[in-house]
Motif scaffolding. Structure first.
Motif, PDB file in Angstrom:
ATOM      1  N   GLY A 279      29.525 -38.147  41.155  1.00  0.00           N
ATOM      2  CA  GLY A 279      30.692 -37.257  40.375  1.00  0.00           C
ATOM      3  C   GLY A 279      31.948 -37.254  41.490  1.00  0.00           C
ATOM      4  N   ALA A 280      31.891 -37.771  42.484  1.00  0.00           N
ATOM      5  CA  ALA A 280      33.120 -37.686  43.418  1.00  0.00           C
ATOM      6  C   ALA A 280      34.195 -38.396  42.891  1.00  0.00           C
ATOM      7  N   ILE A 281      35.611 -37.464  42.786  1.00  0.00           N
ATOM      8  CA  ILE A 281      36.629 -38.366  42.484  1.00  0.00           C
ATOM      9  C   ILE A 281      37.509 -39.182  43.537  1.00  0.00           C
ATOM     10  N   TYR A 282      37.798 -40.310  43.593  1.00  0.00           N
ATOM     11  CA  TYR A 282      38.281 -41.199  44.471  1.00  0.00           C
ATOM     12  C   TYR A 282      39.969 -41.368  44.346  1.00  0.00           C
ATOM     13  N   ALA A 283      40.305 -41.154  42.846  1.00  0.00           N
ATOM     14  CA  ALA A 283      41.623 -41.146  42.497  1.00  0.00           C
ATOM     15  C   ALA A 283      41.751 -40.290  41.361  1.00  0.00           C
ATOM     16  N   LEU A 284      42.830 -39.494  41.314  1.00  0.00           N
ATOM     17  CA  LEU A 284      43.230 -38.641  40.127  1.00  0.00           C
ATOM     18  C   LEU A 284      44.754 -38.788  40.260  1.00  0.00           C
ATOM     19  N   ALA A 285      45.367 -39.578  39.088  1.00  0.00           N
ATOM     20  CA  ALA A 285      46.576 -39.739  39.156  1.00  0.00           C
ATOM     21  C   ALA A 285      47.392 -39.474  37.808  1.00  0.00           C
ATOM     22  N   SER A 286      48.593 -38.917  37.946  1.00  0.00           N
ATOM     23  CA  SER A 286      49.376 -38.566  36.805  1.00  0.00           C
ATOM     24  C   SER A 286      50.767 -38.849  36.827  1.00  0.00           C
ATOM     25  N   HIS A 287      51.353 -39.942  36.008  1.00  0.00           N
ATOM     26  CA  HIS A 287      52.484 -40.141  36.162  1.00  0.00           C
ATOM     27  C   HIS A 287      53.399 -39.637  34.848  1.00  0.00           C
ATOM     28  N   PRO A 288      54.786 -39.461  35.169  1.00  0.00           N
ATOM     29  CA  PRO A 288      55.600 -39.104  36.258  1.00  0.00           C
ATOM     30  C   PRO A 288      55.018 -37.845  37.164  1.00  0.00           C
ATOM     31  N   SER A 289      55.474 -38.038  38.388  1.00  0.00           N
ATOM     32  CA  SER A 289      54.962 -36.955  39.303  1.00  0.00           C
ATOM     33  C   SER A 289      56.222 -36.265  39.818  1.00  0.00           C
ATOM     34  N   TYR A 290      56.143 -35.487  40.968  1.00  0.00           N
ATOM     35  CA  TYR A 290      57.184 -34.675  41.715  1.00  0.00           C
ATOM     36  C   TYR A 290      57.129 -34.496  43.021  1.00  0.00           C
ATOM     37  N   GLY A 472      22.068 -41.726  32.296  1.00  0.00           N
ATOM     38  CA  GLY A 472      22.102 -40.534  31.603  1.00  0.00           C
ATOM     39  C   GLY A 472      22.055 -39.288  32.288  1.00  0.00           C
ATOM     40  N   HIS A 473      22.513 -39.330  33.368  1.00  0.00           N
ATOM     41  CA  HIS A 473      22.525 -37.998  34.480  1.00  0.00           C
ATOM     42  C   HIS A 473      23.925 -37.407  34.103  1.00  0.00           C
ATOM     43  N   ALA A 474      23.896 -35.904  34.104  1.00  0.00           N
ATOM     44  CA  ALA A 474      24.947 -35.200  33.925  1.00  0.00           C
ATOM     45  C   ALA A 474      25.844 -34.882  35.054  1.00  0.00           C
ATOM     46  N   VAL A 475      26.128 -36.059  35.768  1.00  0.00           N
ATOM     47  CA  VAL A 475      27.239 -35.733  36.861  1.00  0.00           C
ATOM     48  C   VAL A 475      28.573 -34.712  36.380  1.00  0.00           C
ATOM     49  N   LYS A 476      29.034 -34.112  37.411  1.00  0.00           N
ATOM     50  CA  LYS A 476      30.170 -33.262  37.018  1.00  0.00           C
ATOM     51  C   LYS A 476      31.102 -33.674  38.196  1.00  0.00           C
ATOM     52  N   PRO A 477      32.508 -33.699  37.781  1.00  0.00           N
ATOM     53  CA  PRO A 477      33.418 -34.435  38.505  1.00  0.00           C
ATOM     54  C   PRO A 477      33.752 -33.086  39.692  1.00  0.00           C
ATOM     55  N   HIS A 478      34.184 -33.542  41.137  1.00  0.00           N
ATOM     56  CA  HIS A 478      34.660 -32.645  42.035  1.00  0.00           C
ATOM     57  C   HIS A 478      35.520 -33.378  42.815  1.00  0.00           C
ATOM     58  N   LEU A 479      36.255 -32.593  43.447  1.00  0.00           N
ATOM     59  CA  LEU A 479      37.332 -33.048  44.485  1.00  0.00           C
ATOM     60  C   LEU A 479      37.272 -32.646  45.841  1.00  0.00           C
ATOM     61  N   THR A 480      36.360 -31.857  46.185  1.00  0.00           N
ATOM     62  CA  THR A 480      36.255 -31.204  47.592  1.00  0.00           C
ATOM     63  C   THR A 480      34.778 -31.783  47.939  1.00  0.00           C
ATOM     64  N   VAL A 492      21.309 -32.540  42.548  1.00  0.00           N
ATOM     65  CA  VAL A 492      20.511 -33.409  41.806  1.00  0.00           C
ATOM     66  C   VAL A 492      20.873 -33.005  40.567  1.00  0.00           C
ATOM     67  N   TRP A 493      21.632 -34.179  39.994  1.00  0.00           N
ATOM     68  CA  TRP A 493      22.301 -34.005  38.547  1.00  0.00           C
ATOM     69  C   TRP A 493      21.042 -34.116  37.420  1.00  0.00           C
ATOM     70  N   PRO A 494      20.945 -33.102  36.474  1.00  0.00           N
ATOM     71  CA  PRO A 494      19.919 -33.430  35.494  1.00  0.00           C
ATOM     72  C   PRO A 494      20.239 -34.282  34.500  1.00  0.00           C
ATOM     73  N   SER A 495      19.229 -34.534  33.808  1.00  0.00           N
ATOM     74  CA  SER A 495      19.296 -35.893  32.823  1.00  0.00           C
ATOM     75  C   SER A 495      19.848 -35.120  31.321  1.00  0.00           C
ATOM     76  N   ILE A 496      20.683 -35.835  30.656  1.00  0.00           N
ATOM     77  CA  ILE A 496      21.462 -35.434  29.426  1.00  0.00           C
ATOM     78  C   ILE A 496      20.495 -35.689  28.119  1.00  0.00           C
ATOM     79  N   GLY A 497      19.118 -36.092  28.467  1.00  0.00           N
ATOM     80  CA  GLY A 497      18.013 -36.382  27.527  1.00  0.00           C
ATOM     81  C   GLY A 497      18.213 -37.428  26.549  1.00  0.00           C
TER      82      GLY A 497
END
Length: 631
Positions: A279-290, A472-480, A492-497
């Protein structure tokens, strides 16, 4: 005569006795007063000596807070993303200049001063004592500092002071992730004395705000000896306090820059790249930026108005707060819900003539001539709307909604970034509670292809792709990744079943979308062996197409005003043989997902894989390894 002398002697004796009594009384009074005075002096100097010594010291010693140094923010490899730089500023002390306007005029010949700067300085002068320095301008260049130092004899009351200022080395590339710091507003004062320090700044948005307590640190103290009017004589002691803690992110700044640059070719776009297993976020981009550095010292009113009035909303983080109809990228949700329901199996097929009649309504497939007979894999490969109309009619909206939520739709992910929006995953209950009306069956058909009430963010689309690709594992995104000195957690991510053979059908369909010659994204495939991706195209209508237009021919996106063009979407994961990275892309009003969004995803996923140090063929490339345990 003798009698007279006798009488005179008696009077003298009486006077003597009276005088003696008076002297005794006066003497007693004096003794009493002296005793009282001695007692009072003993009380003050002996019994109360500690109290009055402390009061005297408090009048002589001033305790002042020292702002702590803000903690740095670094990427996954330790590259600094937010740091502190020396802030040179010119200050003026009123008591050392005869005419403040003249001094400001002379400073303005070296450092540009606006009318607003002058008004602020004069306002602060009236609020502070004359011996307290007032900041005229901050963030001076080294040349400006040197020029002022050389001209100090001609600048009465002026001097150079040094502090710290927050600096973002990668500017626009990290603005929507890091946010920025700013001066403390009245509503943000919570009793913490450090917030009242002049010039103190706190996180206003992004991770600067989310990790404010960790980044802020603990204020230090300085004991100063002052005179009766409060002027500083000398510093007696100093405690620097504790600087803020370092925050390490999962972001790979090299990949982040590449993604931001790739999106900049479009008018408005966003993407999220995640690790499908952690769930690690390697890039999160939004254009245009400031540029967040413009906010550090206080943005001008003109620039602020320009940012607010920009139709492409550069201040908005579209990756987590942009809610869009997911279009055909949602068809995996409908397909998996159908398989899990047991009502439809993987061999189920539908004939597509180019439309689907339901009651007295006709629902059109995107391909006017139709796709013929297609099964589930073929329906994904060709993105056949008619197939999903029929499937959704059989299983109903509630099964689709429940599967959408299992895959991360319609709810906040809990991302460690402010202002994430939840999207919308409609159901019969949702419509009744939200709109107050019953669900219509025709709305199920529209929702099955990611239109109607369905809304999703690029982050949710990337999360959905992760959960499909990782088994089918319920990973959640995170930046830290971790906060220095904090606990290191392994999640340990649970299964979505869902059943593996059902997921295999979905994965096969996504693989053929990109790699089969008749797949909708075949032209955007990755041709390098071992780097191949699987994905799904999507186009989301933002306008209603009338029957008259359908009869005469639907207008092409390029013939429409930008605001009326379809949104282009694409979701994908790579490499196909061992999924590791997932991506969600939105190009606002970009037209077709296969032509606008898919090439962006291809380029970014290819770059992401090439930055993986685990590949010996690219071992000399700047690394971008998988994250490992979440921290």
């Amino acid at each position: 005569m003798s009698g007279s002398r006798g009488m005179s002697g008696d009077r003298d004796t009486d006077r003597y006795r009276t005088l003696t009594r008076r002297m005794l009384v006066l003497g007693g009074l004096k003794v009493g007063l002296l005793s009282t005075l001695a007692g009072r002096l003993y009380y003050l100097q002996v019994l109360q000596s500690q109290k009055y010594t402390m009061l005297a010291e408090e009048n002589r010693i001033s305790l002042r807070l020292i702002a702590p140094s803000r903690g740095p923010i670094v990427d996954r490899f330790g590259v600094p993303l937010a740091v502190n730089q020396q802030n040179y500023r010119v200050v003026v002390t009123a008591e050392r200049t005869k005419s403040m306007p003249e001094t400001l005029d002379k400073i303005a010949q070296i450092v540009p001063l606006t009318d607003a700067d002058r008004r602020r300085v004069m306002r602060e002068l009236h609020r502070k004592r004359r011996f307290v320095p007032v900041t005229v301008r901050e963030n001076l260049t080294w040349e400006q500092v040197a020029t002022i130092e050389m001209n100090i004899p001609d600048l009465p009351g002026a001097s150079i002071d040094v502090g710290e200022i927050r600096y973002y080395p990668f500017g626009e590339a990290t603005a929507h992730i890091l946010g920025y710091v700013g001066a403390v507003s009245e509503s943000e004062l919570n009793g913490d004395p450090v917030l009242s320090l002049p010039g103190f700044r706190i996180g206003k948005s992004g991770l600067e705000k989310h990790h404010e307590k960790s980044l802020r640190g603990t204020a230090g103290t300085s004991q100063l000896e002052v005179n009766a009017v409060g002027r500083v004589i000398r510093e007696l002691s100093r405690d620097e306090g504790q600087p803020g803690r370092e925050v390490q992110l999962t972001i790979d700044i090299g990949l982040q820059q590449f993604a931001q640059q790739r999106l900049s070719k479009e008018q408005s776009a966003a993407c999220v790249v995640m690790d499908v297993h952690t769930g690690a976020i390697y890039a999160l981009a939004s254009h245009p930026s400031y540029d967040p550095n413009q906010f550090t010292m206080g943005i001008s009113a003109e620039l602020w108005e320009d940012l607010l009035s920009n139709p492409t909303t550069p201040l908005s983080n579209k990756a987590v707060a942009g809610q869009y109809p997911p279009g055909s990228t949602f068809k995996m949700v409908t397909a998996l819900a159908a398989l899990e329901s047991g009502i439809v199996n993987k061999s189920f097929s539908v004939f597509c003539p180019g439309h689907y009649d339901f009651g007295d309504h006709r629902f059109h497939c995107w391909k006017k001539g139709g796709h013929g007979t297609v099964d589930m894999v073929g329906a994904l490969r060709h993105s056949c709307d008619t197939f999903f109309y029929e499937v959704s009619r059989r299983i109903g909206i509630d099964r689709i909604s429940e599967m959408g939520k299992r895959l991360g739709m319609g709810q906040p992910s809990g991302l460690d970034l402010p202002h994430e929006r939840p999207g919308v995953m409609p159901s019969t209950e949702w419509k009744k509670a939200t709109i107050g009306k019953s669900w219509a069956q025709g709305e199920t058909l529209i929702a099955s292809i990611g239109q109607g009430y369905v809304l999703a963010t690029p982050l949710q689309l990337a999360t959905m792709s992760c959960r499909l690709a990782n088994g089918g594992h319920a990973v959640k995104p995170h930046l830290t990744k971790q906060i220095k000195g904090g606990p290191h957690e392994t999640t340990v991510w649970p299964s979505i079943g869902v059943k593996k053979d059902h997921l295999d059908v979905i994965i096969r369909g996504m693989t053929e979308v990109v790699n089969a010659p008749n797949g909708t994204a075949f032209k955007a495939r990755i041709t390098e062996a071992g780097f191949e991706m699987a994905g799904k195209t999507g186009s989301a209508q933002v306008r209603r197409i009338s029957m008259a237009e359908r009869n005469t021919g639907v207008k092409k996106n390029e013939d429409l005003p930008w605001r009326e063009r379809d949104h282009a979407l694409f979701v994908a994961f790579a490499p196909v043989h061992a999924p590791r990275y997932a991506i969600g892309v939105i190009v606002e009003h970009g037209g077709g997902g296969s032509t606008a969004a898919a090439p962006i995803a291809r380029d970014i996923l290819l770059e992401c894989q090439k930055r993986d140090p685990g590949r010996s063929a690219v071992a000399d490339v700047t690394p971008g390894a998988p994250d490992g345990p979440r921290g």
